[in-house]
Motif scaffolding. Structure first.
Motif, PDB file in Angstrom:
ATOM      1  N   LEU A  30       0.828  -1.203   0.000  1.00 56.84           N
ATOM      2  CA  LEU A  30       0.000   0.000   0.000  1.00 56.84           C
ATOM      3  C   LEU A  30       0.865   1.256   0.000  1.00 56.84           C
ATOM      4  N   ALA A  31       1.974   1.235   0.741  1.00 61.27           N
ATOM      5  CA  ALA A  31       2.874   2.389   0.776  1.00 61.27           C
ATOM      6  C   ALA A  31       3.440   2.669  -0.616  1.00 61.27           C
ATOM      7  N   VAL A  32       3.811   1.617  -1.334  1.00 65.95           N
ATOM      8  CA  VAL A  32       4.324   1.792  -2.694  1.00 65.95           C
ATOM      9  C   VAL A  32       3.222   2.332  -3.599  1.00 65.95           C
ATOM     10  N   ALA A  33       1.995   1.834  -3.426  1.00 70.31           N
ATOM     11  CA  ALA A  33       0.874   2.317  -4.241  1.00 70.31           C
ATOM     12  C   ALA A  33       0.627   3.801  -4.001  1.00 70.31           C
ATOM     13  N   VAL A  34       0.690   4.230  -2.748  1.00 67.46           N
ATOM     14  CA  VAL A  34       0.471   5.652  -2.435  1.00 67.46           C
ATOM     15  C   VAL A  34       1.569   6.506  -3.060  1.00 67.46           C
ATOM     16  N   LEU A  35       2.821   6.007  -3.021  1.00 64.25           N
ATOM     17  CA  LEU A  35       3.903   6.720  -3.705  1.00 64.25           C
ATOM     18  C   LEU A  35       3.575   6.868  -5.193  1.00 64.25           C
ATOM     19  N   GLY A  36       3.064   5.797  -5.780  1.00 65.66           N
ATOM     20  CA  GLY A  36       2.658   5.859  -7.185  1.00 65.66           C
ATOM     21  C   GLY A  36       1.525   6.849  -7.407  1.00 65.66           C
ATOM     22  N   PHE A  37       0.562   6.894  -6.487  1.00 66.69           N
ATOM     23  CA  PHE A  37      -0.531   7.873  -6.588  1.00 66.69           C
ATOM     24  C   PHE A  37       0.019   9.297  -6.636  1.00 66.69           C
ATOM     25  N   VAL A  38       0.912   9.600  -5.693  1.00 65.11           N
ATOM     26  CA  VAL A  38       1.464  10.960  -5.600  1.00 65.11           C
ATOM     27  C   VAL A  38       2.235  11.305  -6.868  1.00 65.11           C
ATOM     28  N   ALA A  39       3.111  10.380  -7.305  1.00 59.61           N
ATOM     29  CA  ALA A  39       3.928  10.654  -8.487  1.00 59.61           C
ATOM     30  C   ALA A  39       3.076  10.792  -9.740  1.00 59.61           C
ATOM     31  N   ALA A  40       2.106   9.887  -9.914  1.00 56.28           N
ATOM     32  CA  ALA A  40       1.283   9.908 -11.130  1.00 56.28           C
ATOM     33  C   ALA A  40       0.432  11.168 -11.199  1.00 56.28           C
ATOM     34  N   THR A  41      -0.210  11.527 -10.094  1.00 53.50           N
ATOM     35  CA  THR A  41      -1.076  12.703 -10.110  1.00 53.50           C
ATOM     36  C   THR A  41      -0.268  13.992 -10.167  1.00 53.50           C
ATOM     37  N   PHE A  42       0.874  14.031  -9.476  1.00 54.45           N
ATOM     38  CA  PHE A  42       1.707  15.244  -9.518  1.00 54.45           C
ATOM     39  C   PHE A  42       2.295  15.417 -10.916  1.00 54.45           C
ATOM     40  N   GLY A  43       2.771  14.316 -11.512  1.00 50.71           N
ATOM     41  CA  GLY A  43       3.299  14.406 -12.866  1.00 50.71           C
ATOM     42  C   GLY A  43       2.239  14.853 -13.850  1.00 50.71           C
ATOM     43  N   ALA A  44       1.020  14.304 -13.720  1.00 46.77           N
ATOM     44  CA  ALA A  44      -0.065  14.692 -14.621  1.00 46.77           C
ATOM     45  C   ALA A  44      -0.494  16.131 -14.383  1.00 46.77           C
ATOM     46  N   ALA A  45      -0.427  16.598 -13.130  1.00 44.74           N
ATOM     47  CA  ALA A  45      -0.740  18.002 -12.840  1.00 44.74           C
ATOM     48  C   ALA A  45       0.249  18.918 -13.564  1.00 44.74           C
ATOM     49  N   CYS A  46       1.522  18.547 -13.557  1.00 49.44           N
ATOM     50  CA  CYS A  46       2.524  19.341 -14.270  1.00 49.44           C
ATOM     51  C   CYS A  46       2.260  19.319 -15.773  1.00 49.44           C
ATOM     52  N   GLU A  47       1.918  18.163 -16.304  1.00 50.85           N
ATOM     53  CA  GLU A  47       1.665  18.047 -17.744  1.00 50.85           C
ATOM     54  C   GLU A  47       0.441  18.850 -18.172  1.00 50.85           C
ATOM     55  N   THR A  48      -0.639  18.744 -17.398  1.00 50.06           N
ATOM     56  CA  THR A  48      -1.853  19.481 -17.771  1.00 50.06           C
ATOM     57  C   THR A  48      -1.655  20.986 -17.590  1.00 50.06           C
ATOM     58  N   GLY A  49      -0.957  21.378 -16.526  1.00 46.02           N
ATOM     59  CA  GLY A  49      -0.680  22.799 -16.336  1.00 46.02           C
ATOM     60  C   GLY A  49       0.133  23.372 -17.482  1.00 46.02           C
ATOM     61  N   LEU A  50       1.182  22.644 -17.873  1.00 39.59           N
ATOM     62  CA  LEU A  50       1.989  23.086 -19.009  1.00 39.59           C
ATOM     63  C   LEU A  50       1.171  23.098 -20.297  1.00 39.59           C
ATOM     64  N   SER A  51       0.292  22.111 -20.469  1.00 35.56           N
ATOM     65  CA  SER A  51      -0.507  22.045 -21.686  1.00 35.56           C
ATOM     66  C   SER A  51      -1.399  23.270 -21.842  1.00 35.56           C
ATOM     67  N   VAL A  52      -1.941  23.765 -20.726  1.00 38.68           N
ATOM     68  CA  VAL A  52      -2.735  24.991 -20.777  1.00 38.68           C
ATOM     69  C   VAL A  52      -1.875  26.147 -21.278  1.00 38.68           C
ATOM     70  N   GLY A  53      -0.700  26.299 -20.671  1.00 41.25           N
ATOM     71  CA  GLY A  53       0.197  27.379 -21.078  1.00 41.25           C
ATOM     72  C   GLY A  53       0.686  27.225 -22.504  1.00 41.25           C
ATOM     73  N   TYR A  54       1.059  26.005 -22.883  1.00 41.14           N
ATOM     74  CA  TYR A  54       1.528  25.751 -24.241  1.00 41.14           C
ATOM     75  C   TYR A  54       0.495  26.174 -25.274  1.00 41.14           C
ATOM     76  N   SER A  55      -0.724  25.661 -25.116  1.00 36.78           N
ATOM     77  CA  SER A  55      -1.744  25.853 -26.145  1.00 36.78           C
ATOM     78  C   SER A  55      -2.146  27.315 -26.291  1.00 36.78           C
ATOM     79  N   ILE A  56      -2.341  27.999 -25.177  1.00 38.66           N
ATOM     80  CA  ILE A  56      -2.726  29.409 -25.251  1.00 38.66           C
ATOM     81  C   ILE A  56      -1.602  30.236 -25.858  1.00 38.66           C
ATOM     82  N   ALA A  57      -0.378  30.014 -25.407  1.00 39.28           N
ATOM     83  CA  ALA A  57       0.755  30.785 -25.920  1.00 39.28           C
ATOM     84  C   ALA A  57       0.989  30.520 -27.402  1.00 39.28           C
ATOM     85  N   GLN A  58       0.845  29.259 -27.818  1.00 41.41           N
ATOM     86  CA  GLN A  58       1.055  28.928 -29.227  1.00 41.41           C
ATOM     87  C   GLN A  58      -0.031  29.529 -30.101  1.00 41.41           C
TER      88      GLN A  58
END
Length: 409
Positions: free
Chosen positions: A272-300
């Protein structure tokens, strides 16, 4: 040897970065209610994202420009604006869900209410978007996301009847207590979760960030055609463990903790501890990707200087969009809206926006002025056109199914 290591790293980060909050929640919900009978939704969705991600990456590598930049130039500002509004509405909604998902994951460890965590999570996401190098952000979070392999280990450890699961998946059956309209609602939701619009824009813009050239096409294709399908197998593992633990017990998935419960049953506290680490990494990584995607698309679309390859002082408008979207996401979550509910809305409306996102990519990938000899071949066009039909059907069905089934209830 260095090139092979680069390919291996790209594949591993593609696997670890494939799963986000939409995949976690939707696959667990489906496994808990339908077993493996919706496997084909994931398979079709993964193949679709591979087809269009390859086109998007090829456009970036050959032209040196991001896909959205070329969409506006090739199809005009009106079509580009329609594409921007449709995809950005979904991407912003997904950004809210991802930040909420990080807060929920951290709550599992700290027991602190997610509302108290949301501002700190949003601040940390923004700091990473502002200061961290693109390659460092992508590689570290992608590799940490590999912790979700624990779901595949747990699935094996639970010792399911593999032949039964194979028949269930191949036959696309449903439990007697469920209706076909609900089955199709979750089919569309899984499909939308696998083909979220931000992924292709992030992939293309990331190629520009990393200065891809035609020589990088084999590496890009390895990332897409090996990493993405293996990431899809992780998604199916999440559904698989839910089908073995939650479905027999009649437990539906309403919280992130319930997503990880089957891992705890199979592998105990360490799993479960490993799964929670995966939760944090997956959601944080996706938050960075979606945040950048907003900036990318509008700026482009507007024509601003953009990207993490330039100093923030030279891309003030781009970074201003990143800050504004982060503050908006925090404000939405502080209204006490349930991040799981936001996630469910985001995957359904992803399906609605899919034709707007992918049709322009198909057009640009066939333009010899941009790609020369690297335009789509016959197979890419057949697959791309076939998927446009599927995307349109999913988009037309998504909202009616959501209304009729009351979001799958």
């Amino acid at each position: 040897m260095r090139r092979y290591l680069g390919v291996a790293l790209g594949i591993l980060t593609a696997i670890g970065g494939f799963v986000d909050i939409g995949d976690l929640v939707t696959n667990a919900q489906v496994g808990a209610r339908f077993g493996m009978s919706l496997t084909w939704a994931v398979v079709i969705g993964v193949l679709g994202i591979c087809v269009y991600a390859e086109m998007s990456g090829r456009v970036a590598a050959v032209s040196g420009r991001a896909t959205f930049d070329l969409v506006r130039e090739r199809l005009g500002p009106r079509v580009g604006l329609l594409n921007l509004v449709g995809s950005m509405a979904v991407t912003l909604l997904t950004f809210v869900a991802e930040i909420g998902g990080v807060a929920l994951a951290v709550q599992l460890v700290t027991s602190v209410n997610e509302l108290l965590l949301v501002p700190f999570v949003g601040l940390l996401v923004w700091l990473v978007l502002w200061r961290a190098r693109f390659s460092l952000m992508e590689n570290v979070l992608g590799l940490l996301g590999l912790a979700l392999v624990v779901f595949a280990v747990a699935f094996w450890q639970l010792g399911p009847d593999w032949s039964f699961l194979a028949r269930q998946a191949a036959g696309a059956t449903k439990p007697a207590a469920e209706t076909w309209t609900t089955w199709w609602y979750y089919f569309v939701a899984l499909f939308g979760a696998a083909m979220t619009p931000y992924e292709v824009f992030f992939f293309s813009s990331g190629g520009v960030e990393e200065r891809w050239s035609p020589a990088d096409l084999p590496v890009m294709r390895a990332n897409v055609f090996i990493g993405f399908p293996l990431g899809g197998l992780l998604s199916l593992s999440i559904a698989g463990v839910a089908s073995q633990v939650l479905l027999p017990a009649g437990i539906t998935v309403d919280t992130l903790g319930q997503v990880g419960l089957p891992v705890a049953v199979a592998l105990g506290k360490l799993g479960l501890a490993v799964a929670v680490l995966g939760f944090v990494a997956a959601t944080f990584g996706a938050a960075c990707e979606t945040g950048l995607s907003v900036g990318y698309s509008i700026a482009q679309y507007v024509g601003w200087q953009w990207g993490k390859y330039v100093r923030p002082a030279r891309a003030r408008a781009f970074h201003g969009v990143l800050l504004a979207s982060t503050l908006l996401a925090i404000a939405v979550l502080l209204t006490t809206v349930d991040p799981i509910l936001v996630t469910e809305f985001s995957v359904v409306f992803s399906a609605v926006a899919l034709p707007l996102t992918y049709f322009p990519i198909l057009v640009v990938a066939n333009d010899r002025d941009y790609l020369g000899e690297h335009v789509n071949g016959r197979l890419a066009n057949v697959l791309g056109t076939t998927y446009l039909v599927i995307l349109t059907l999913a988009a037309l069905a998504a909202v009616p199914l959501m209304v009729v089934t009351r979001m799958g209830q």
